[in-house]
Scaffold this motif. Structure first.
Motif, short mmCIF file in Angstrom:
data_model
loop_
_atom_site.label_atom_id
_atom_site.label_comp_id
_atom_site.label_asym_id
_atom_site.label_seq_id
_atom_site.Cartn_x
_atom_site.Cartn_y
_atom_site.Cartn_z
N ASN A 1 60.14 98.55 136.82
CA ASN A 1 58.85 97.97 137.20
C ASN A 1 58.79 97.72 138.69
N LYS A 2 57.71 98.14 139.31
CA LYS A 2 57.45 97.76 140.70
C LYS A 2 56.97 96.30 140.71
N GLY A 3 57.38 95.59 141.73
CA GLY A 3 57.00 94.18 141.84
C GLY A 3 57.73 93.28 140.87
N LYS A 4 58.83 93.75 140.29
CA LYS A 4 59.54 92.95 139.30
C LYS A 4 60.06 91.64 139.89
N ASP A 5 60.39 91.66 141.19
CA ASP A 5 60.91 90.45 141.81
C ASP A 5 59.86 89.34 141.87
N LEU A 6 58.59 89.71 141.64
CA LEU A 6 57.52 88.72 141.63
C LEU A 6 57.25 88.17 140.23
N MET A 7 57.89 88.78 139.23
CA MET A 7 57.72 88.31 137.85
C MET A 7 58.88 87.37 137.52
N ASP A 8 58.56 86.28 136.91
CA ASP A 8 59.59 85.32 136.51
C ASP A 8 59.58 85.26 134.98
N ILE A 9 60.07 86.34 134.36
CA ILE A 9 60.02 86.44 132.91
C ILE A 9 61.13 85.58 132.30
N GLU B 1 57.65 80.14 126.64
CA GLU B 1 57.92 80.52 128.03
C GLU B 1 57.81 82.02 128.22
N TYR B 2 58.31 82.78 127.24
CA TYR B 2 58.22 84.24 127.35
C TYR B 2 56.77 84.69 127.38
N ALA B 3 55.98 84.20 126.42
CA ALA B 3 54.58 84.63 126.34
C ALA B 3 53.81 84.23 127.60
N LYS B 4 54.05 83.01 128.07
CA LYS B 4 53.35 82.53 129.27
C LYS B 4 53.71 83.38 130.49
N SER B 5 54.99 83.72 130.64
CA SER B 5 55.42 84.46 131.83
C SER B 5 54.93 85.91 131.79
N ILE B 6 54.92 86.50 130.61
CA ILE B 6 54.39 87.87 130.49
C ILE B 6 52.89 87.88 130.76
N LEU B 7 52.18 86.90 130.17
CA LEU B 7 50.73 86.83 130.37
C LEU B 7 50.39 86.61 131.84
N GLN B 8 51.18 85.78 132.53
CA GLN B 8 50.95 85.55 133.95
C GLN B 8 51.07 86.84 134.76
N ALA B 9 52.03 87.69 134.38
CA ALA B 9 52.21 88.97 135.09
C ALA B 9 51.03 89.91 134.89
N THR B 10 50.28 89.74 133.80
CA THR B 10 49.08 90.57 133.58
C THR B 10 47.87 90.02 134.33
N LYS B 11 48.05 88.86 134.99
CA LYS B 11 46.94 88.25 135.72
C LYS B 11 47.21 88.16 137.22
#
Length: 477
Positions: free
Chosen positions: A238-246, A253-263
């Motif tokens: 994934n590009k930008g993975k360092d900006l995702m805190d999965i 926590e998993y669902a919230k962090s994944i959803l945040q990455a889609t926004k």
């Protein structure tokens, strides 16, 4: 770890582990008789890609995906995979299935996006794929593999629930156990590419930048010590993975962090635009992830998505239904794509991940675990290869032996239930790979490639034809 597993089996009274529920998804690229990507439509004889529950397409019109139903017997799963693969193989209109995870010689212009029709669902699928092509290029999306979907019996989880004190609701406890499995999978998953990685070689067209673990070999690239280029830096990233805190510390926590990455908008994707000048969609959005499935994790906690509902919403509402393991290569020397005993070993491995203690993972620890997997994918066959585990340097073979030891009591339980020895046998078979690296699929493929003097393309075309010949024979009853 062996003593801890034995203690859990004894204290939780796990005389039987109950049925294991499994399904499998397998991708193969369609090619012509010369091994070049098929430019034809998805064959009508395979049904409609949007609605056929058994046979669909993945990224490309030429990338066929087989999907089996959920069954509680491993023999039934293998029979389903064989039956559907055989059906596809004999209905490909003089085409073949490319047998390997890494694609053959390709050009971006030859890869057609999968087409699912003009309805809203079909259009969304195609726009999503167009976005992937713009973000990552088409060739990366043609890397194929096997996804193994698995869940465990309610009776097993109830025994563990009572063993742990039943302080949570059973539903919350079940979610907690599955998320613990996922965290442990990241901790120990480096063992799987060593044992089953089968993609140490890549066509030159698959390599767009230089990596220190690759060497040029004619028009191809070889990872001298690599086990799985699919899981290396050359594979899905994934590009930008360092900006995702999965986070995998809870379902929430998993669902919230994944959803945040889609926004969360990502500048390089924003520059692409969402719509073209003629108002056609270029991508679904400019976020880090267009949808949840764009996160290229080697494991996902899953709940089947309901119509008109996001997958994470279903996961939050109903909890974990199963987990999806995405770390298995296609083995090009096997007609069905996996070697005998591979899924038995994975069953044991995932049971181990479920039962052994699983502390929470912080961001740094998760990054270390993912880096360890990547290192084994790139250098795992290097003599005396060392891993960093819990801050200590450990030889890969030694660490692998400890995991195999911990699987033994689980194998004894499963073999006792089936009145056989196949689970113990698969441990011994794979333990030998730890002491003799030449027994690993990646070493066998590399040695055959180097000894043959052929180009990678020619070897895989031969394997395509061999697999098609074996699959054309009537299935054994």
């Amino acid at each position: 770890m062996y003593k801890k597993i034995v203690q859990v089996i004894h204290d939780a009274d796990l005389k039987t582990l109950g049925p294991i529920y499994r399904g499998l998804e397998k991708e193969n690229m369609r090619v012509d008789a010369a091994g070049h990507i098929a430019l034809t439509d998805h064959p009508k004889s395979l049904g409609a890609a949007l609605t056929n529950p058994w046979i669909t397409t993945d990224f490309s019109e030429s990338l066929v995906e087989i999907v089996t139903p959920v069954v509680d017997r491993l023999e039934s799963l293998k029979q389903d995979v064989a039956a559907v693969t055989q059906y596809c193989s004999t209905h490909l209109n003089n085409e073949l299935f490319w047998p390997a995870s890494m694609p053959g010689e390709l050009s971006e212009s030859d890869i057609r996006l999968a087409y699912y029709g003009k309805n809203n669902s079909g259009r969304m699928k195609q726009v999503y794929r167009h976005g992937l092509a713009q973000r990552y290029g088409k060739i990366m999306q043609m890397i194929a593999g096997i996804h193994y979907n698995i869940s465990f019996s309610k009776s097993l989880l109830e025994k563990l629930w009572r063993y742990d004190g039943a302080s949570l609701s059973f539903e919350d406890y079940s979610d907690q156990r599955y998320m613990g499995l996922v965290r442990n999978f990241f901790r120990y998953s480096w063992l799987l590419p060593y044992l089953f990685g089968a993609s140490p070689i890549a066509s030159g067209s698959s390599v767009s930048e230089s990596f220190d673990f690759l060497q040029k070999h004619g028009r191809d690239f070889v990872g001298k010590y690599s086990t799985s280029l699919r899981l290396s830096r050359l594979g899905y990233q994934n590009k930008g993975k360092d900006l995702m805190d999965i986070s995998y510390n809870s379902v929430g926590e998993y669902a919230k962090s994944i959803l945040q990455a889609t926004k969360t908008p990502y500048a390089p994707f924003s520059k692409l635009g969402v719509k073209s000048n003629d108002h056609n969609y270029i991508q679904l959005n400019d976020a880090l992830l267009q949808i949840e499935n764009e996160y290229y994790s080697t494991m996902r906690p899953k709940q089947p998505a309901e119509r008109c509902k996001r997958p994470v919403a279903s996961l939050l509402e109903k909890g974990v239904n199963y987990i999806e393991l995405r770390a298995l290569d296609l083995n090009p020397t096997e007609p069905l794509g996996f070697e005998q005993g591979e899924l038995e070993f994975v069953d044991l491995f995932l049971l181990f991940c479920l039962l052994v203690e699983s502390p929470e993972l912080n961001t740094e620890e998760l990054a270390c675990a993912e880096r360890r997997l990547q290192q084994v994918a790139e250098y795992g066959r290097k003599p005396n290869f060392m891993l960093t585990i819990q801050g200590k340097s450990v030889q890969l073979q030694e660490a692998g032996e400890k995991i195999c030891d911990a699987l033994m009591p689980l194998a004894e339980c499963l073999d006792a239930e089936s009145e056989g020895t196949r689970y113990l046998s698969t441990i011994e078979k794979n333990r030998k790979k730890l002491t003799d690296v030449t027994l690993t699929p990646s070493a066998k493929i590399m040695n055959e490639f180097l000894a043959s003097g052929k180009k990678l393309h020619g070897i895989y075309v031969d394997l395509c034809e061999r697999a098609a010949g074996l699959l054309a024979k009537p299935a054994e009853k």
